[in-house]
Design a protein around this motif. Structure first.
Motif, PDB file in Angstrom:
ATOM      1  N   THR A 165       0.827  -1.203   0.000  1.00 56.85           N
ATOM      2  CA  THR A 165       0.000   0.000   0.000  1.00 56.85           C
ATOM      3  C   THR A 165       0.859   1.249   0.000  1.00 56.85           C
ATOM      4  O   THR A 165       0.579   2.228  -0.694  1.00 56.85           O
ATOM      5  N   VAL A 166       1.925   1.222   0.792  1.00 53.72           N
ATOM      6  CA  VAL A 166       2.849   2.346   0.892  1.00 53.72           C
ATOM      7  C   VAL A 166       4.168   1.798   1.416  1.00 53.72           C
ATOM      8  O   VAL A 166       4.197   0.812   2.162  1.00 53.72           O
ATOM      9  N   CYS A 167       5.278   2.405   0.999  1.00 53.28           N
ATOM     10  CA  CYS A 167       6.608   2.013   1.470  1.00 53.28           C
ATOM     11  C   CYS A 167       7.267   3.212   2.151  1.00 53.28           C
ATOM     12  O   CYS A 167       6.969   4.362   1.820  1.00 53.28           O
ATOM     13  N   GLY A 206       3.061   2.281  -8.104  1.00 57.30           N
ATOM     14  CA  GLY A 206       1.787   2.683  -7.535  1.00 57.30           C
ATOM     15  C   GLY A 206       1.751   2.808  -6.032  1.00 57.30           C
ATOM     16  O   GLY A 206       0.742   3.252  -5.473  1.00 57.30           O
ATOM     17  N   ALA A 207       2.816   2.416  -5.333  1.00 53.72           N
ATOM     18  CA  ALA A 207       2.863   2.530  -3.870  1.00 53.72           C
ATOM     19  C   ALA A 207       3.741   3.729  -3.515  1.00 53.72           C
ATOM     20  O   ALA A 207       4.946   3.706  -3.780  1.00 53.72           O
ATOM     21  N   PRO A 208       3.195   4.795  -2.950  1.00 56.58           N
ATOM     22  CA  PRO A 208       4.025   5.946  -2.598  1.00 56.58           C
ATOM     23  C   PRO A 208       5.236   5.518  -1.765  1.00 56.58           C
ATOM     24  O   PRO A 208       5.116   4.665  -0.874  1.00 56.58           O
ATOM     25  N   LEU A 209       6.401   6.089  -2.061  1.00 55.66           N
ATOM     26  CA  LEU A 209       7.635   5.804  -1.335  1.00 55.66           C
ATOM     27  C   LEU A 209       7.954   7.020  -0.468  1.00 55.66           C
ATOM     28  O   LEU A 209       8.369   8.064  -0.984  1.00 55.66           O
ATOM     29  N   VAL A 210       7.731   6.896   0.839  1.00 57.97           N
ATOM     30  CA  VAL A 210       7.888   8.014   1.771  1.00 57.97           C
ATOM     31  C   VAL A 210       9.278   7.930   2.391  1.00 57.97           C
ATOM     32  O   VAL A 210       9.680   6.879   2.901  1.00 57.97           O
ATOM     33  N   THR A 211      10.020   9.036   2.368  1.00 61.09           N
ATOM     34  CA  THR A 211      11.406   9.026   2.830  1.00 61.09           C
ATOM     35  C   THR A 211      11.713  10.243   3.696  1.00 61.09           C
ATOM     36  O   THR A 211      10.945  11.207   3.760  1.00 61.09           O
ATOM     37  N   GLY A 230       8.038   3.262 -11.346  1.00 57.54           N
ATOM     38  CA  GLY A 230       6.799   3.979 -11.595  1.00 57.54           C
ATOM     39  C   GLY A 230       6.037   4.352 -10.349  1.00 57.54           C
ATOM     40  O   GLY A 230       4.849   4.030 -10.217  1.00 57.54           O
ATOM     41  N   THR A 231       6.693   5.035  -9.431  1.00 57.38           N
ATOM     42  CA  THR A 231       6.009   5.522  -8.241  1.00 57.38           C
ATOM     43  C   THR A 231       6.539   6.892  -7.877  1.00 57.38           C
ATOM     44  O   THR A 231       7.553   7.351  -8.420  1.00 57.38           O
ATOM     45  N   GLU A 232       5.887   7.548  -6.931  1.00 57.45           N
ATOM     46  CA  GLU A 232       6.298   8.878  -6.504  1.00 57.45           C
ATOM     47  C   GLU A 232       7.034   8.805  -5.182  1.00 57.45           C
ATOM     48  O   GLU A 232       6.763   7.948  -4.341  1.00 57.45           O
ATOM     49  N   HIS A 283      -0.424   9.335   3.229  1.00 56.31           N
ATOM     50  CA  HIS A 283      -0.241   9.234   1.776  1.00 56.31           C
ATOM     51  C   HIS A 283      -0.626   7.862   1.250  1.00 56.31           C
ATOM     52  O   HIS A 283      -0.161   7.442   0.190  1.00 56.31           O
ATOM     53  N   GLN A 284      -1.491   7.154   1.986  1.00 58.28           N
ATOM     54  CA  GLN A 284      -2.060   5.891   1.496  1.00 58.28           C
ATOM     55  C   GLN A 284      -3.580   6.028   1.522  1.00 58.28           C
ATOM     56  O   GLN A 284      -4.132   6.852   2.251  1.00 58.28           O
ATOM     57  N   ASN A 285      -4.224   5.215   0.725  1.00 59.79           N
ATOM     58  CA  ASN A 285      -5.672   5.341   0.582  1.00 59.79           C
ATOM     59  C   ASN A 285      -6.425   4.072   0.962  1.00 59.79           C
ATOM     60  O   ASN A 285      -7.645   4.009   0.781  1.00 59.79           O
ATOM     61  N   ALA A 286      -5.725   3.072   1.494  1.00 61.43           N
ATOM     62  CA  ALA A 286      -6.373   1.791   1.762  1.00 61.43           C
ATOM     63  C   ALA A 286      -7.198   1.807   3.044  1.00 61.43           C
ATOM     64  O   ALA A 286      -8.233   1.144   3.131  1.00 61.43           O
ATOM     65  N   LEU A 287      -6.734   2.549   4.055  1.00 62.55           N
ATOM     66  CA  LEU A 287      -7.366   2.518   5.366  1.00 62.55           C
ATOM     67  C   LEU A 287      -7.567   3.933   5.898  1.00 62.55           C
ATOM     68  O   LEU A 287      -6.719   4.810   5.693  1.00 62.55           O
TER      69      LEU A 287
END
Length: 442
Positions: A165-167, A206-211, A230-232, A283-287
């Motif tokens: 979902t997000v990394c 498709g999984a936002p990469l937060v750093t 292919g992710t942001e 920055h995730q939309n699953a929950l």
């Protein structure tokens, strides 16, 4: 050998003995083995609830603790896979909010090990552990999975997760050089950039990469990997930020501002880890995770042996009454800097009890803490090759002495008023301390 896991349950211990007998062929890298094992098990990694995947050199475990706390505060049931364990192997797997039971653990390890042996798959300790966790998580209903990378990212066994979902990537630094800096024609040669390259290997389309915000060309290495898959990238200072307030800290991003209390976890760096977790959740939309749950997580999150103030127990009873005794499993330069900042602000003199594996840099903690050290006592890390006292002699620190155990070291310390004790240098040592002080993680 594996991670020297032991259990009071004979069925679990029988499987842990099998785990400890596993070895990894020298130089083996890649995900082929874990994929082959998971295929034999029906690919449970494809049947997980939304996955929050976290890499980093320091802080990834604390970030996972904040993620879990916030998700649970929002009413979600959460699976968690982290490593290493401190006292019991069960600590690695939290199934729908509860540490895995001995019965379930024994059955899962046996199932995975039997399948690996039947197929002639030479899986490692961590690969078997990861497969067992994914089986448990796929078979037990929950709303989310929080998965901590074990080592690196690109070739870590957890990186078989295909659609997280997000990394997130926590603090980066040089550690585990033998593995993460091994020659590879496809990887950058500069060490810091190579570390960023390896951690960014968890990025998925498709999984936002937060750093966080890094230097030495590390941001660019992470950006390149994100572009490739292919992710942001959602980067601190550019896309989100934290800053101190009178009563805690403020988090800000393009969704708005949030004011939070300081985390219950000690150390200024924990606000950064909390900020990373908040940015991942926002920055995730699953929950759905309301702001109130993010605020509650600051007090709920627990992560043992990371700047943990030990309570009353058999070990701390060996010190004069009222002597603060801290425990930290950090063992690399960034961990040393975090410890130095924590104790510099409080200005106590420190009696350091340290045990460190022989493959770690003895100056990682001694150098940053040197000006605050009242004494240095070196103890063995049971079951591991470790540094002797002479390795910790530093020009600005007291001469190191040796002791046979943490208990013996504490008996010898004579702290003055206002001084404290810090036991540090190894998570293996920290696990033994928690066991001896009757503070088993739950």
């Amino acid at each position: 050998m594996g991670d020297f896991a032991v259990s009071d349950d004979p069925r679990v211990q029988a499987q842990l003995d099998r785990l400890d007998a596993l070895s990894v062929p020298q130089g083996r890298l890649g995900l082929d083995t874990i994929r082959a094992l998971l295929k034999r098990l029906g690919n449970p990694q494809r049947r997980l609830p939304p996955v929050f995947h976290v890499a980093g050199t320091n802080g990834k475990g604390s970030t996972c603790a904040f993620l879990r706390a916030a998700l649970e505060a929002a009413g979600h049931r959460v699976h968690v896979f982290t490593s290493p364990h401190l006292v019991r192997f069960n600590e690695r797997m939290r199934v729908a909010g509860t540490l895995i039971s001995d019965e379930m653990l024994a059955d899962l390890l046996a199932e995975v090990l039997d399948e690996a042996e039947a197929a002639g798959i030479g899986a490692s300790f961590f690969e078997v552990s990861t497969a067992a966790a994914f089986l448990a998580f796929a078979r037990t209903p929950a709303d989310a999975c929080v998965i901590e990378v074990g080592l690196g990212g690109r070739f870590d066994a957890t990186n078989v997760i295909e659609t997280p979902t997000v990394c997130g990537i926590a603090s980066l630094g040089i550690d585990h050089e033998a593995f993460l800096l091994s020659p590879d024609p496809e990887a950058p040669k500069e060490p810091h950039i190579r570390i960023a390259f390896e951690k960014a290997g968890i990025a998925k389309a498709g999984a936002p990469l937060v750093t966080l915000d890094y230097n030495f060309g590390m941001n660019e290495a992470i950006d390149a990997k994100a572009l490739q898959v292919g992710t942001e990238v959602i980067r601190r200072t550019r896309d989100w930020s934290i800053g101190p307030t009178q009563s805690g800290f403020a988090y800000r991003d393009d969704k708005g501002s949030l004011h939070l209390p300081l985390p219950a976890l000690a150390g200024n760096h924990q606000a950064v880890n909390a900020g990373l977790a908040i940015a991942m959740l926002r920055h995730q939309n699953a929950l759905s995770v309301p702001d109130a749950a993010l605020v509650a997580a600051m007090g709920w999150a627990r992560w043992p042996a990371r700047l943990q103030r030990l309570g009353e127990g058999p070990l701390t009873a060996l010190l004069p009454p009222g002597t603060p005794c801290w425990l930290d499993g950090g063992h690399n330069p960034d961990a040393g800097k975090a410890l130095a900042l924590h104790f510099r602000e409080r200005r106590p003199h420190i009696h350091l009890v340290i045990g460190m594996l022989a493959n770690k840099n003895p100056n990682a903690l001694i150098a940053p803490l040197a000006d605050r050290l009242a004494s240095v006592t070196v103890v063995p890390v049971p079951g591991h090759a470790c540094h002797e006292a002479s390795a910790f002699n530093h020009v600005f620190a007291p001469e190191a002495s040796a002791s046979d155990s943490v208990a013996e070291a504490l008996k010898r310390i004579e702290p003055a008023k206002g001084e404290c004790v810090l036991i540090a240098g190894s998570l293996y040592l920290a696990g033994g301390v928690l066991r001896e002080n009757d503070e088993q993680p739950d």
